[in-house]
Design a protein around this motif. Structure first.
Motif, short mmCIF file in Angstrom:
data_model
loop_
_atom_site.label_atom_id
_atom_site.label_comp_id
_atom_site.label_asym_id
_atom_site.label_seq_id
_atom_site.Cartn_x
_atom_site.Cartn_y
_atom_site.Cartn_z
N ALA A 141 33.37 -11.57 32.85
CA ALA A 141 32.03 -12.13 33.07
C ALA A 141 31.15 -11.21 33.91
O ALA A 141 29.98 -10.98 33.59
N VAL A 142 31.72 -10.65 34.97
CA VAL A 142 30.93 -9.80 35.86
C VAL A 142 30.55 -8.49 35.17
O VAL A 142 29.39 -8.06 35.21
N VAL A 143 31.50 -7.86 34.53
CA VAL A 143 31.21 -6.59 33.85
C VAL A 143 30.27 -6.83 32.67
O VAL A 143 29.32 -6.06 32.45
N GLY A 144 30.48 -7.89 31.91
CA GLY A 144 29.59 -8.20 30.80
C GLY A 144 28.18 -8.50 31.26
O GLY A 144 27.20 -8.06 30.66
N GLY A 145 28.06 -9.26 32.34
CA GLY A 145 26.75 -9.55 32.90
C GLY A 145 26.07 -8.31 33.42
O GLY A 145 24.86 -8.12 33.23
N TYR A 146 26.82 -7.45 34.08
CA TYR A 146 26.24 -6.22 34.61
C TYR A 146 25.72 -5.34 33.49
O TYR A 146 24.59 -4.83 33.56
N LEU A 147 26.50 -5.17 32.44
CA LEU A 147 26.07 -4.33 31.32
C LEU A 147 24.91 -4.97 30.57
O LEU A 147 23.97 -4.29 30.15
N GLY A 148 24.96 -6.28 30.38
CA GLY A 148 23.88 -6.97 29.67
C GLY A 148 22.57 -6.90 30.43
O GLY A 148 21.51 -6.66 29.84
N ILE A 149 22.61 -7.11 31.74
CA ILE A 149 21.39 -7.05 32.54
C ILE A 149 20.86 -5.63 32.61
O ILE A 149 19.64 -5.42 32.57
N ALA A 150 21.74 -4.65 32.69
CA ALA A 150 21.29 -3.25 32.71
C ALA A 150 20.60 -2.89 31.40
O ALA A 150 19.56 -2.23 31.40
N MET A 151 21.16 -3.33 30.28
CA MET A 151 20.54 -3.05 28.99
C MET A 151 19.19 -3.75 28.88
O MET A 151 18.21 -3.17 28.41
N TRP A 152 19.10 -4.99 29.32
CA TRP A 152 17.86 -5.75 29.28
C TRP A 152 16.80 -5.08 30.15
O TRP A 152 15.64 -4.96 29.76
N ASP A 153 17.20 -4.62 31.35
CA ASP A 153 16.27 -3.96 32.27
C ASP A 153 15.77 -2.64 31.68
O ASP A 153 14.58 -2.34 31.75
N ASP A 154 16.66 -1.86 31.09
CA ASP A 154 16.25 -0.60 30.47
C ASP A 154 15.30 -0.85 29.30
O ASP A 154 14.33 -0.10 29.10
N ARG A 155 15.56 -1.88 28.52
CA ARG A 155 14.69 -2.18 27.38
C ARG A 155 13.31 -2.60 27.86
O ARG A 155 12.29 -2.17 27.31
N ASN A 156 13.24 -3.39 28.91
CA ASN A 156 11.94 -3.80 29.45
C ASN A 156 11.19 -2.63 30.05
O ASN A 156 9.97 -2.54 29.91
N LYS A 157 11.89 -1.73 30.73
CA LYS A 157 11.23 -0.54 31.27
C LYS A 157 10.70 0.34 30.15
O LYS A 157 9.63 0.93 30.26
N GLY A 158 11.48 0.44 29.06
CA GLY A 158 11.02 1.22 27.91
C GLY A 158 9.76 0.63 27.30
O GLY A 158 8.84 1.36 26.93
N LYS A 159 9.71 -0.70 27.21
CA LYS A 159 8.51 -1.37 26.68
C LYS A 159 7.31 -1.12 27.60
O LYS A 159 6.20 -0.90 27.13
N GLU A 160 7.54 -1.17 28.91
CA GLU A 160 6.44 -0.92 29.86
C GLU A 160 5.93 0.50 29.74
O GLU A 160 4.72 0.74 29.77
N ILE A 161 6.83 1.45 29.57
CA ILE A 161 6.43 2.85 29.43
C ILE A 161 5.65 3.04 28.14
O ILE A 161 4.60 3.69 28.12
N LEU A 162 6.15 2.46 27.06
CA LEU A 162 5.46 2.60 25.78
C LEU A 162 4.10 1.92 25.79
O LEU A 162 3.15 2.43 25.21
N SER A 163 3.98 0.77 26.43
CA SER A 163 2.68 0.10 26.48
C SER A 163 1.71 0.90 27.35
O SER A 163 0.52 0.96 27.05
N GLY A 164 2.21 1.55 28.38
CA GLY A 164 1.36 2.41 29.21
C GLY A 164 0.89 3.63 28.46
O GLY A 164 -0.25 4.07 28.61
N ILE A 165 1.73 4.19 27.61
CA ILE A 165 1.35 5.35 26.80
C ILE A 165 0.31 4.95 25.77
O ILE A 165 -0.68 5.65 25.57
N SER A 166 0.51 3.82 25.11
CA SER A 166 -0.43 3.40 24.07
C SER A 166 -1.79 3.03 24.67
O SER A 166 -2.82 3.17 24.02
N GLU A 167 -1.83 2.54 25.90
CA GLU A 167 -3.08 2.20 26.53
C GLU A 167 -3.85 3.45 26.96
O GLU A 167 -5.05 3.48 26.91
N ARG A 168 -3.14 4.50 27.35
CA ARG A 168 -3.80 5.72 27.79
C ARG A 168 -4.30 6.56 26.62
O ARG A 168 -5.26 7.27 26.75
#
Length: 79
Positions: free
Chosen positions: A49-76
């Motif tokens: 549970a702990v390792v699965g949660g850690y990996l799942g949250i890390a993947m979710w965080d990276d995906r959200n950061k990628g979306k933020e970066i891409l939205s910032g690029i498209s706005e500029r």
């Protein structure tokens, strides 16, 4: 790396180490009783549970950061 991820990683490693210690303790205690079985099952499920949660949250965080970066690029980019 953000400071919060250092604390999260330390917590995951400490929980994983505690679960592994419990598994080895159950191995050395031995026996075929229900207490040993409960220790092994609890440690294993906690570790999964702990390792699965850690990996799942890390993947979710990276995906959200990628979306933020891409939205910032498209706005500029514009005329």
């Amino acid at each position: 790396m953000e400071r919060s991820w250092k604390w999260r990683r330390a917590m995951v490693f400490s929980v994983a180490a505690a679960c592994i210690v419990l598994l080895f303790a159950a191995l050395f205690i031995g026996g075929n009783d229900l207490v040993t079985q409960a220790i092994v099952q609890g440690a294993y499920l906690t570790l999964v549970a702990v390792v699965g949660g850690y990996l799942g949250i890390a993947m979710w965080d990276d995906r959200n950061k990628g979306k933020e970066i891409l939205s910032g690029i498209s706005e500029r980019v514009g005329p």
